[in-house]
Scaffold this motif. Sequence first.
Motif, PDB file in Angstrom:
ATOM      1  N   VAL A 326      48.802   5.388  -9.847  1.00 27.70           N
ATOM      2  CA  VAL A 326      48.296   4.629 -11.002  1.00 27.70           C
ATOM      3  C   VAL A 326      48.101   3.181 -10.568  1.00 27.70           C
ATOM      4  N   LYS A 327      46.908   2.647 -10.839  1.00 30.86           N
ATOM      5  CA  LYS A 327      46.626   1.247 -10.505  1.00 30.86           C
ATOM      6  C   LYS A 327      45.961   0.590 -11.702  1.00 30.86           C
ATOM      7  N   SER A 328      45.826  -0.724 -11.639  1.00 31.77           N
ATOM      8  CA  SER A 328      45.089  -1.379 -12.725  1.00 31.77           C
ATOM      9  C   SER A 328      43.606  -1.058 -12.552  1.00 31.77           C
ATOM     10  N   ALA A 329      42.873  -1.085 -13.654  1.00 24.51           N
ATOM     11  CA  ALA A 329      41.428  -0.801 -13.579  1.00 24.51           C
ATOM     12  C   ALA A 329      40.755  -1.808 -12.655  1.00 24.51           C
ATOM     13  N   GLN A 330      41.214  -3.046 -12.705  1.00 26.45           N
ATOM     14  CA  GLN A 330      40.626  -4.077 -11.831  1.00 26.45           C
ATOM     15  C   GLN A 330      40.830  -3.710 -10.353  1.00 26.45           C
ATOM     16  N   ASP A 331      42.053  -3.292 -10.004  1.00 26.30           N
ATOM     17  CA  ASP A 331      42.327  -2.906  -8.600  1.00 26.30           C
ATOM     18  C   ASP A 331      41.461  -1.709  -8.197  1.00 26.30           C
ATOM     19  N   ILE A 332      41.303  -0.756  -9.107  1.00 24.39           N
ATOM     20  CA  ILE A 332      40.491   0.432  -8.777  1.00 24.39           C
ATOM     21  C   ILE A 332      39.062   0.012  -8.472  1.00 24.39           C
ATOM     22  N   VAL A 333      38.490  -0.802  -9.342  1.00 20.39           N
ATOM     23  CA  VAL A 333      37.086  -1.216  -9.143  1.00 20.39           C
ATOM     24  C   VAL A 333      36.949  -1.966  -7.811  1.00 20.39           C
ATOM     25  N   GLU A 334      37.841  -2.918  -7.593  1.00 19.71           N
ATOM     26  CA  GLU A 334      37.712  -3.745  -6.383  1.00 19.71           C
ATOM     27  C   GLU A 334      37.936  -2.921  -5.117  1.00 19.71           C
ATOM     28  N   GLU A 335      38.930  -2.019  -5.168  1.00 16.53           N
ATOM     29  CA  GLU A 335      39.243  -1.201  -3.991  1.00 16.53           C
ATOM     30  C   GLU A 335      38.092  -0.245  -3.662  1.00 16.53           C
ATOM     31  N   VAL A 336      37.574   0.428  -4.666  1.00 17.89           N
ATOM     32  CA  VAL A 336      36.503   1.416  -4.413  1.00 17.89           C
ATOM     33  C   VAL A 336      35.254   0.712  -3.883  1.00 17.89           C
ATOM     34  N   ARG A 337      34.929  -0.441  -4.483  1.00 18.89           N
ATOM     35  CA  ARG A 337      33.733  -1.175  -4.039  1.00 18.89           C
ATOM     36  C   ARG A 337      33.908  -1.644  -2.587  1.00 18.89           C
ATOM     37  N   ARG A 338      35.094  -2.196  -2.294  1.00 18.91           N
ATOM     38  CA  ARG A 338      35.370  -2.710  -0.934  1.00 18.91           C
ATOM     39  C   ARG A 338      35.348  -1.554   0.073  1.00 18.91           C
ATOM     40  N   ASP A 339      35.998  -0.445  -0.253  1.00 21.15           N
ATOM     41  CA  ASP A 339      36.059   0.696   0.677  1.00 21.15           C
ATOM     42  C   ASP A 339      34.669   1.275   0.927  1.00 21.15           C
ATOM     43  N   ALA A 340      33.847   1.318  -0.122  1.00 20.90           N
ATOM     44  CA  ALA A 340      32.484   1.861   0.045  1.00 20.90           C
ATOM     45  C   ALA A 340      31.698   0.979   1.017  1.00 20.90           C
ATOM     46  N   ILE A 341      31.832  -0.329   0.851  1.00 29.26           N
ATOM     47  CA  ILE A 341      31.096  -1.257   1.730  1.00 29.26           C
ATOM     48  C   ILE A 341      31.604  -1.101   3.175  1.00 29.26           C
ATOM     49  N   ASP A 342      32.911  -0.933   3.314  1.00 36.61           N
ATOM     50  CA  ASP A 342      33.532  -0.723   4.639  1.00 36.61           C
ATOM     51  C   ASP A 342      32.983   0.524   5.325  1.00 36.61           C
ATOM     52  N   VAL A 343      32.949   1.622   4.566  1.00 35.12           N
ATOM     53  CA  VAL A 343      32.440   2.890   5.105  1.00 35.12           C
ATOM     54  C   VAL A 343      31.002   2.703   5.573  1.00 35.12           C
ATOM     55  N   LEU A 344      30.211   2.044   4.733  1.00 33.81           N
ATOM     56  CA  LEU A 344      28.792   1.879   5.077  1.00 33.81           C
ATOM     57  C   LEU A 344      28.626   0.980   6.292  1.00 33.81           C
ATOM     58  N   SER A 345      29.443  -0.074   6.400  1.00 34.03           N
ATOM     59  CA  SER A 345      29.234  -0.947   7.568  1.00 34.03           C
ATOM     60  C   SER A 345      29.695  -0.246   8.847  1.00 34.03           C
ATOM     61  N   LYS A 346      30.740   0.598   8.753  1.00 29.96           N
ATOM     62  CA  LYS A 346      31.155   1.370   9.945  1.00 29.96           C
ATOM     63  C   LYS A 346      30.035   2.326  10.356  1.00 29.96           C
ATOM     64  N   LEU A 347      29.436   2.978   9.356  1.00 29.05           N
ATOM     65  CA  LEU A 347      28.336   3.916   9.665  1.00 29.05           C
ATOM     66  C   LEU A 347      27.158   3.177  10.287  1.00 29.05           C
ATOM     67  N   PHE A 348      26.890   1.988   9.753  1.00 29.93           N
ATOM     68  CA  PHE A 348      25.779   1.190  10.262  1.00 29.93           C
ATOM     69  C   PHE A 348      26.043   0.841  11.728  1.00 29.93           C
ATOM     70  N   HIS A 349      27.283   0.474  12.007  1.00 25.21           N
ATOM     71  CA  HIS A 349      27.708   0.120  13.363  1.00 25.21           C
ATOM     72  C   HIS A 349      27.511   1.310  14.299  1.00 25.21           C
ATOM     73  N   THR A 350      28.014   2.492  13.848  1.00 27.51           N
ATOM     74  CA  THR A 350      27.908   3.711  14.666  1.00 27.51           C
ATOM     75  C   THR A 350      26.445   4.045  14.918  1.00 27.51           C
ATOM     76  N   SER A 351      25.615   3.944  13.870  1.00 28.47           N
ATOM     77  CA  SER A 351      24.227   4.359  14.074  1.00 28.47           C
ATOM     78  C   SER A 351      23.494   3.354  14.953  1.00 28.47           C
ATOM     79  N   SER A 352      23.863   2.062  14.879  1.00 30.91           N
ATOM     80  CA  SER A 352      23.212   1.079  15.768  1.00 30.91           C
ATOM     81  C   SER A 352      23.556   1.403  17.221  1.00 30.91           C
ATOM     82  N   LYS A 353      24.852   1.750  17.451  1.00 29.25           N
ATOM     83  CA  LYS A 353      25.282   2.073  18.826  1.00 29.25           C
ATOM     84  C   LYS A 353      24.534   3.296  19.331  1.00 29.25           C
TER      85      LYS A 353
END
Length: 359
Positions: A326-353
């Motif tokens: 259980v987390k605060s709604a604010q933490d959920i929104v911020e965490e999910v948004r941050r993690d999604a951006i992280d996943v995408l930048s890792k994928l971008f990195h992998t595909s550039s390589k």
Amino acid sequence: MSISGIMNAIHPWIRLPLIVNAPMRLIALAPMAVAVAHAGGFGFLAAGTDVGDLKAELRKAKDLVQNTFIKGSDPDVLPIGVGFINWGVELSTALNAMKEHIPAAVWFFAPKRTEDLIEWTSEIRRLSNARTKIWIQIGTVADAVRVAQTCNPDVLVVQGADAGGHGLAQGAGVVSLLPEVADVLEEAGLGSIPLIAAGGIVEGRGTAACLALGAQGVVMGTRFLASKEANIAKGYQDDVLRTTDGGLSTARTGIYDTLRGITGWPSRYNGRGILNQSFWDAQKGQSTEENRRLYNEAMHKGDQGWGENGRLTAYAGSGVGLVKEVKSAQDIVEEVRRDAIDVLSKLFHTSSKLQYKLG
Ligand SMILES: Cc1cc2nc3c(=O)[nH]c(=O)nc-3n(C[C@H](O)[C@H](O)[C@H](O)COP(=O)(O)O)c2cc1C
């Protein structure tokens, strides 16, 4: 203008990828909607099928918003939305409840007939001078095209079969549904309507995947059941945290509505919930009468009425196994948004390589 530009223009305080809480009847109320908006998401409070409390709930939201720094484009518009389950609500009552505080969006779901949404759309646009944006949740390609052509919604929510709570009994998962909706709308010249994915998304990886499918953001219901702002019994919330392997431990079924005496859903809808004794007994052929008697008995057990050996309804989606805390709604929104951006930048990195290696 790009589609993300359109989203930002209609709801200026949001941050992309957009995280939205589902308007969950009786559970998502003013505190959740405002907390989600405060975190740069889009927050909905649920009117559901009963608008009796809506005016009071909008007043509460107004008070809560005053203590935040959410920047809407219009100070007279509440920077949150209201979700309706259209088959159960009179349009005139809904309009009356929203006169005092105009919400930034309304969400339509499950009308008796898809055409009913045409009047809902035009009347709400008239009431608000088009300041209230129209979001419509659909679950098939055909419905997406029909509502896009007849209502010209500002946003379409594309709900896949993994979704918790009510949805179409027969439907596809969001992985195939969303890109097909996107392609067909594009072909019909309606490709500028922002799409938001719903159904089985509970964290950053699912969100990143939905962006790859063509969504501007995601709606999460099940994830927000385990939020501090959810208006939910502890027994139900504990059940969500306990449950794993959602494909096995949840199912789409009509039994929970039957036992709770909820009637009126159009026949093509049912609800996805965590399996418990009510479900298993119905499967074994127990009479509805006896099952209902046991259900009513379980209601007197409080939090003990939920759980694997319990009988009370715990609507949740098949992503429930990824919800651990259980987390605060604010933490959920911020965490999910941050993690999604992280996943995408890792994928971008992998595909550039990879591109570099392939030369
Ligand atoms: C407990 C619960 C209640 C819900 N109530 C509503 C509702 O009142 N109106 C609505 O449009 N959708 C409702 N939904 C469905 C959501 O809009 C959304 O499609 C769904 O939660 C997305 O899937 P997820 O639960 O896997 O995140 C509900 C979902 C849940 C889990």
